[in-house]
Design a protein around this motif. Structure first.
Motif, PDB file in Angstrom:
ATOM      1  N   GLN A  50       0.711  68.025  25.627  1.00 26.00           N
ATOM      2  CA  GLN A  50      -0.339  68.192  26.485  1.00 26.00           C
ATOM      3  C   GLN A  50      -0.789  69.843  26.400  1.00 26.00           C
ATOM      4  OE1 GLN A  50      -1.941  66.021  27.548  1.00 26.00           O
ATOM      5  NE2 GLN A  50      -0.721  64.051  27.918  1.00 26.00           N
ATOM      6  N   GLY A  51      -2.226  69.859  26.766  1.00 20.85           N
ATOM      7  CA  GLY A  51      -2.462  71.441  26.581  1.00 20.85           C
ATOM      8  C   GLY A  51      -3.028  71.802  25.106  1.00 20.85           C
ATOM      9  N   HIS A  52      -2.617  70.853  24.292  1.00 18.12           N
ATOM     10  CA  HIS A  52      -3.071  71.149  22.764  1.00 18.12           C
ATOM     11  C   HIS A  52      -4.173  70.247  22.279  1.00 18.12           C
ATOM     12  CE1 HIS A  52      -0.061  74.210  21.570  1.00 18.12           C
ATOM     13  NE2 HIS A  52       0.794  73.375  22.349  1.00 18.12           N
ATOM     14  N   PRO A  53      -5.109  70.294  21.483  1.00 13.78           N
ATOM     15  CA  PRO A  53      -5.927  69.399  21.337  1.00 13.78           C
ATOM     16  C   PRO A  53      -5.483  67.920  20.649  1.00 13.78           C
ATOM     17  CG  PRO A  53      -6.644  71.508  20.194  1.00 13.78           C
ATOM     18  CD  PRO A  53      -5.151  71.766  20.673  1.00 13.78           C
ATOM     19  N   GLU A  59     -14.982  57.859  19.969  1.00 14.80           N
ATOM     20  CA  GLU A  59     -15.669  58.457  20.963  1.00 14.80           C
ATOM     21  C   GLU A  59     -14.713  57.601  22.362  1.00 14.80           C
ATOM     22  OE1 GLU A  59     -17.213  60.962  21.967  1.00 14.80           O
ATOM     23  OE2 GLU A  59     -17.790  60.370  23.838  1.00 14.80           O
ATOM     24  N   ARG A  62     -11.580  58.765  23.397  1.00 14.12           N
ATOM     25  CA  ARG A  62     -11.906  59.993  24.252  1.00 14.12           C
ATOM     26  C   ARG A  62     -12.075  59.602  25.541  1.00 14.12           C
ATOM     27  NH1 ARG A  62     -15.342  63.053  26.329  1.00 14.12           N
ATOM     28  NH2 ARG A  62     -17.114  61.684  26.050  1.00 14.12           N
ATOM     29  N   TRP A  66      -9.947  60.526  28.834  1.00 15.67           N
ATOM     30  CA  TRP A  66     -10.500  61.243  29.953  1.00 15.67           C
ATOM     31  C   TRP A  66     -10.440  60.513  31.391  1.00 15.67           C
ATOM     32  CZ3 TRP A  66     -12.795  66.227  29.666  1.00 15.67           C
ATOM     33  CH2 TRP A  66     -13.371  66.543  30.893  1.00 15.67           C
ATOM     34  N   ARG A  71      -7.045  65.402  29.206  1.00 15.15           N
ATOM     35  CA  ARG A  71      -8.190  66.100  28.500  1.00 15.15           C
ATOM     36  C   ARG A  71      -7.824  66.881  27.047  1.00 15.15           C
ATOM     37  NH1 ARG A  71      -9.806  64.227  32.423  1.00 15.15           N
ATOM     38  NH2 ARG A  71     -10.576  64.833  34.026  1.00 15.15           N
ATOM     39  N   ASP A  72      -8.691  67.682  26.643  1.00 11.56           N
ATOM     40  CA  ASP A  72      -8.314  68.234  25.622  1.00 11.56           C
ATOM     41  C   ASP A  72      -8.747  67.387  24.261  1.00 11.56           C
ATOM     42  OD1 ASP A  72      -5.569  69.878  27.057  1.00 11.56           O
ATOM     43  OD2 ASP A  72      -7.731  70.648  26.870  1.00 11.56           O
ATOM     44  N   TYR A  74     -10.557  65.689  21.167  1.00  8.95           N
ATOM     45  CA  TYR A  74     -11.546  66.175  20.078  1.00  8.95           C
ATOM     46  C   TYR A  74     -11.832  65.202  19.047  1.00  8.95           C
ATOM     47  CZ  TYR A  74     -14.637  69.501  17.599  1.00  8.95           C
ATOM     48  OH  TYR A  74     -15.787  70.181  17.017  1.00  8.95           O
ATOM     49  N   VAL A  75     -12.953  64.552  18.760  1.00  7.56           N
ATOM     50  CA  VAL A  75     -13.047  63.474  17.908  1.00  7.56           C
ATOM     51  C   VAL A  75     -13.591  63.722  16.674  1.00  7.56           C
ATOM     52  CG1 VAL A  75     -14.279  61.303  17.579  1.00  7.56           C
ATOM     53  CG2 VAL A  75     -13.929  61.996  19.843  1.00  7.56           C
TER      54      VAL A  75
ATOM     55  N   ARG B 516      -4.637  75.090  33.082  1.00  7.81           N
ATOM     56  CA  ARG B 516      -3.991  73.921  33.042  1.00  7.81           C
ATOM     57  C   ARG B 516      -3.500  73.588  31.573  1.00  7.81           C
ATOM     58  NH1 ARG B 516      -5.284  69.829  29.928  1.00  7.81           N
ATOM     59  NH2 ARG B 516      -7.245  70.445  30.312  1.00  7.81           N
ATOM     60  N   ALA B 517      -4.297  73.830  30.583  1.00  5.72           N
ATOM     61  CA  ALA B 517      -3.949  73.558  29.185  1.00  5.72           C
ATOM     62  C   ALA B 517      -2.929  74.298  29.205  1.00  5.72           C
ATOM     63  CB  ALA B 517      -5.194  73.795  28.414  1.00  5.72           C
ATOM     64  N   GLU B 520       0.417  73.441  30.049  1.00  7.18           N
ATOM     65  CA  GLU B 520       0.870  72.197  29.688  1.00  7.18           C
ATOM     66  C   GLU B 520       1.606  72.762  28.435  1.00  7.18           C
ATOM     67  OE1 GLU B 520      -2.266  69.904  29.857  1.00  7.18           O
ATOM     68  OE2 GLU B 520      -1.819  68.556  31.640  1.00  7.18           O
ATOM     69  N   ARG B 521       1.121  73.651  27.635  1.00  8.68           N
ATOM     70  CA  ARG B 521       1.393  73.991  26.466  1.00  8.68           C
ATOM     71  C   ARG B 521       2.824  74.589  26.565  1.00  8.68           C
ATOM     72  NH1 ARG B 521      -3.895  75.397  25.372  1.00  8.68           N
ATOM     73  NH2 ARG B 521      -3.709  77.810  25.622  1.00  8.68           N
TER      74      ARG B 521
END
Lengths: 277, 593
Positions: A50-53, A59, A62, A66, A71-72, A74-75, B516-517, B520-521
């Motif tokens: 988490q926190g990384h894309p 879609e 995604r 969500w 989060r984060d 990217y399609v 937050r991101a 988490e990282r």
């Protein structure tokens, strides 16, 4: 980042697409969706960083992610569309014959339970010869399952290892799969899966029928066995509306999200220094 | 310092406010090119004019230029003194000081009250209702006279996005609060017309004034039913609101609220102010739009002719320039492109995470820039083809304002870099939702957008885009470019220029999301380090075990070697070996035979 980025040689395909080192792809700053998924893009046992894309295929994935607080996203579309972009079908391709059949498969932590005999009978009743059955490496290694299909007169193959923890990674897994798909007229399975979607975009006529089988000990958060068929009825049946199925496959694999090599490099955090000369 | 003696040249009417200055009270005098144009167009040359309220010098100069004589009544003694000094050499101008109800004389051929009727009564005077104020004023008007009167809308856009409650105002000007207590005060363009009708006046033209009552940059004719297409009106109002609303603290970005107001057909109902023009012989102008600051200011008129929207320059300099920047207002005359700006289209696509849409827009826009370049260089006006100044109409991309020009050499790459940088700065400082990973700063985001436009960019070109934007913005605002560079290069570290409360809330939400991101990282990295360390420990243990096993095997091998060596020395081994050798020889002989 996460070893699942190497599954099926996905990272290698992107490295090839971006002109990077295709044998040792640079680390991707994020997680790739590695298979068609009707929840948030990843399995529930998958320890997604988490926190990384999260680079996902469509879609819809995604939106689902969500909605459950992830989060984060990217399609970027599936690695398959990038492979097709690099290897368009040639006009002088050999003639397609028969059907390639992908029985629903388990994985290292869950087996599949079902009646293979009944399935084989339905395949024989529905498909014209030749029929190739492609088994996942786990089932292919299982003599009992493999011999069932071999003794039914099918050509039985496997595309290779998926790869785990960076070991036994087949860099050319999807290339072999593409070659097989382009050699067949139809692609079929008892569940909607990545292979059926890949085959549809590779020009096969898709079909999903037969006992969907049961994932032993599967996570109930994936829903029941028929969820995917309710989600995408375009693929269900012995004969389907091919244009509608193709449109659905393009949406699920994110064809319209194809990004340029430079954009992928920016998103993955790949510096220009890692490029092949 | 406010002086208390009677300034020379000021006629005292009674009710003068000796220590009070409207000009220094915080609420500016009404001003703006559109008001100046309105005065020029509607006043009859040589007429006798009464001006009430607080008007800026350019508006007064426009009145003086048209009128035969001007009587300007202000309630503030210091303000009256300053204007008397300003117009002391101008014949026919009378500056008077007092409260509205003390004004006598007339009839006047024209009355100008573009500041409304809220700053016409003094603290000394009686408390007249709004209706009574209007009645007194119109009583001074000749039968075929012209009246220009403004009225602030208490439900105007500026109130909807403003942070302060008018009813909670505490400053010195609120000795008699006018808000919300006077039922005769018009609350709509229709009720303003009714009040004027009660005074025997019919409205020849009315305007909705945006973005503020004091500094209207756009006058939209009719009751908000603008002739020009909705998209054009929305773009004009959005642009007018771009610099905020006169510096007042806001709770929301007025640009996007203004766009929603137009889309909802409420341009008139939610205008910050209405201006009514009464008079039988008045030929009022169409939609008036002013933009630019100080010496760059230009006022244009927009009219709809059939399906086409046309623009004429009403006032402005001939050509004005500073260093490489110049503006030729004559370039504004012509047909106006109708459509949404690239900035608006991109923002909509970003909110929907419509990446294919963003790519398509950027590729189309970058391709258009490239097509218009000659040997990679863009002509003067196209250096200003930024996302907020290009419109997508039926024919393709077009400049909304082609009057600006840059004389220095500008490559299409630099223009694209500048344009995307401006867009990214607005995106980041506004805290708006967008689909890109949060760890991408302004520069990486610009690089990504360049890639999406199929125009990968070098770091040098990115930097040239920053410096070009700083130079142009600095020349337009009259500040050194060096003061703007930091905010353009790293907008996430600079406060938002708009300082809207809702924008701050959005930016705060984005910062929370970024944190937050990052957290988490960090957590995932820590757990990964623990996993790898555990795996390394396990591998180390396995290695030790293997080494121990290997050592044992080696020891056993040595022991066996010694045992074998010992066994070889025994009589039994030698005898057995000799038997074996003899057996082999016998077998060989037998084979030969």
């Amino acid at each position: 980042m996460h070893h699942s980025n190497y599954f099926y040689g996905h990272a290698h395909i992107f490295a090839r697409y971006c002109g990077m080192n295709r044998r040792r792809p640079p680390m991707i700053l994020g997680s790739l969706q590695h298979g068609w998924n009707h929840v948030h893009g990843f399995g529930f046992m998958h320890d997604v960083p988490q926190g990384h894309p999260k680079f996902v295929w469509s879609e819809a994935v995604r939106r689902r992610g969500w909605a459950q607080g992830w989060r984060d996203y990217y399609v970027i579309g599936a690695p398959w569309i990038y492979l097709l972009a690099m290897r368009p079908e040639l006009d002088h391709a050999p003639e397609r014959k028969g059907t390639i059949w992908y029985p629903f498969h388990g994985w290292e932590h869950n087996e599949v339970a079902g009646d293979h005999h009944r399935l084989i009978a339905e395949i024989k009743e529905t498909e014209e010869e030749p029929v190739t059955v492609c088994l996942y490496w786990l089932e292919y290694r299982d003599e009992a399952i493999r011999s069932l299909y071999e003794s039914a007169g099918f050509r039985v193959i496997s595309h290779g290892y998926r790869g785990t923890n960076y070991r036994q990674v087949s860099r050319r897994f999807l290339d072999r799969q593409l070659r097989e798909l382009r050699a067949h007229r139809r692609v079929a399975s008892n569940r909607i899966s990545s292979a059926v979607l890949y085959g549809t975009l590779a020009g096969c006529e898709p079909a999903v029928y037969g006992d969907p089988m049961v994932f032993v000990g599967g996570d109930p958060r994936f829903g029941d066995a028929d969820r995917t068929q309710r989600l995408r009825p375009e693929f269900c049946g012995h004969q389907v509306d091919v244009p509608a199925a193709r449109a659905a496959a393009e949406e699920e694999l994110g064809s319209r999200f194809l990004a340029s090599p430079e954009e992928i490099r920016q998103l993955f955090g790949w510096s220009k220094g890692g490029r092949r000369k | 310092m406010i002086e208390t003696c009677v300034p020379p040249g000021v006629t005292l009417l009674g009710g003068e406010m000796l220590q009070w200055s409207d000009r220094e009270s915080g609420r500016p005098p009404v001003d703006g090119g559109p008001l100046v144009e309105l005065v020029r167009t509607t006043l009859v040359q040589g007429s006798r004019v009464l001006v009430v309220g607080v008007h800026a010098v350019p508006v007064l100069e426009a009145v003086v230029a048209r009128a035969g004589s001007v009587t300007h009544v202000l309630r503030s003694m210091p303000d009256a003194g300053a204007l008397a000094d300003r117009f002391s050499d101008v014949p026919g101008v009378t500056i008077a000081c007092g409260s509205l109800e003390r004004i006598a004389g007339g009839p006047f051929d024209a009355i100008v009250a573009l500041d409304g009727l809220d700053r016409v009564l003094s603290a000394d005077g009686v408390t007249l209702s709004w209706r009574d104020r209007l009645r007194h004023l119109t009583g001074l008007l000749a039968d075929d006279g012209v009246l220009l009167v403004a009225q602030e809308n208490e439900l105007g856009l500026h109130r909807l996005v403003g942070m302060t409650e008018p009813e909670a105002a505490r400053d010195d000007s609120e000795w008699w609060p006018a808000h919300g207590v006077d039922p005769t005060r018009p609350a709509s363009p229709a009720s303003l017309g009714d009040e004027l009708a009660r005074c025997g006046l019919s409205v020849a033209a009315s305007y909705a004034a945006y973005p503020t009552p004091e500094l209207p940059a756009v006058l939209v004719p009719g009751e908000g039913g603008a002739e020009v297409p909705g998209e054009t009106l929305a773009t004009v109002l959005t642009s007018a609101c771009a610099a905020g609303l006169g510096g007042q603290p806001l709770v929301a970005d007025p640009r996007w609220v203004a766009r929603t107001v137009v889309r909802g057909g409420s341009t008139g109902q939610l205008a910050p102010a209405w201006i009514a023009v009464c008079g039988p012989a008045v030929a009022p102008p169409g939609m008036l739009v002013g933009d630019g600051q100080a010496g760059w200011a230009v006022t244009c008129e927009l009219r709809q002719e059939g399906q086409e929207t046309w623009r004429w320059v009403r006032s402005g300099p001939a050509v004005v320039s500073a260093d490489d920047l110049s503006r030729d207002p004559a370039m504004l005359t012509g047909q106006l492109p109708v459509g949404r700006t690239l900035e608006e289209l991109l923002r909509s696509a970003c909110v929907r995470a419509d990446l294919p849409g963003v790519r398509e827009l950027l590729r189309s826009y970058a391709g258009w820039l490239g097509k218009n370049a000659t040997d990679g260089e863009l002509g003067g006006a196209l250096a200003f083809a930024t996302a907020d100044n290009v419109v997508l109409d039926e024919a393709g991309w077009a400049l909304a304002d082609p009057s600006w020009s840059w004389s220095g050499p500008v490559s299409s790459e630099e223009v694209l870099a500048r344009s995307l940088r401006r867009f990214v700065v607005g995106l980041i400082t506004g805290g708006q939702m967008h689909p890109w990973p949060s760890f991408l700063g302004a520069t990486r985001l610009c690089e990504t957008l360049h890639a999406m436009a199929d125009h990968p960019v070098s770091p040098e070109a990115i930097e040239r885009g920053v410096t070009l934007e700083a130079e142009i913005a600095g020349l337009m605002a009259g500040v050194p470019a060096s003061e703007l560079v930091a905010a353009i290069r790293e907008p996430q570290l600079a406060p938002s220029a708009l300082s809207a409360h809702r924008t701050l809330v959005s930016a705060h939400a984005k910062v929370c999301d970024d944190l937050r991101a990052a957290r988490e990282r960090a957590e995932w990295s820590e757990s990964a380090v623990v996993r790898w360390r555990n795996a390394a420990d396990t591998a180390k243990r396995e290695k030790k075990k293997t080494l121990r096993t290997l050592t044992k095997v080696q020891c056993e091998r040595k022991r066996l070697k010694r045992a074998l060596a010992k066994a070889r020395g025994t009589w039994g081994y030698r005898f057995g070996r000799s038997i074996k050798i003899k057996k082999k020889r016998i077998l060989r002989l037998l084979k030969r035979s």
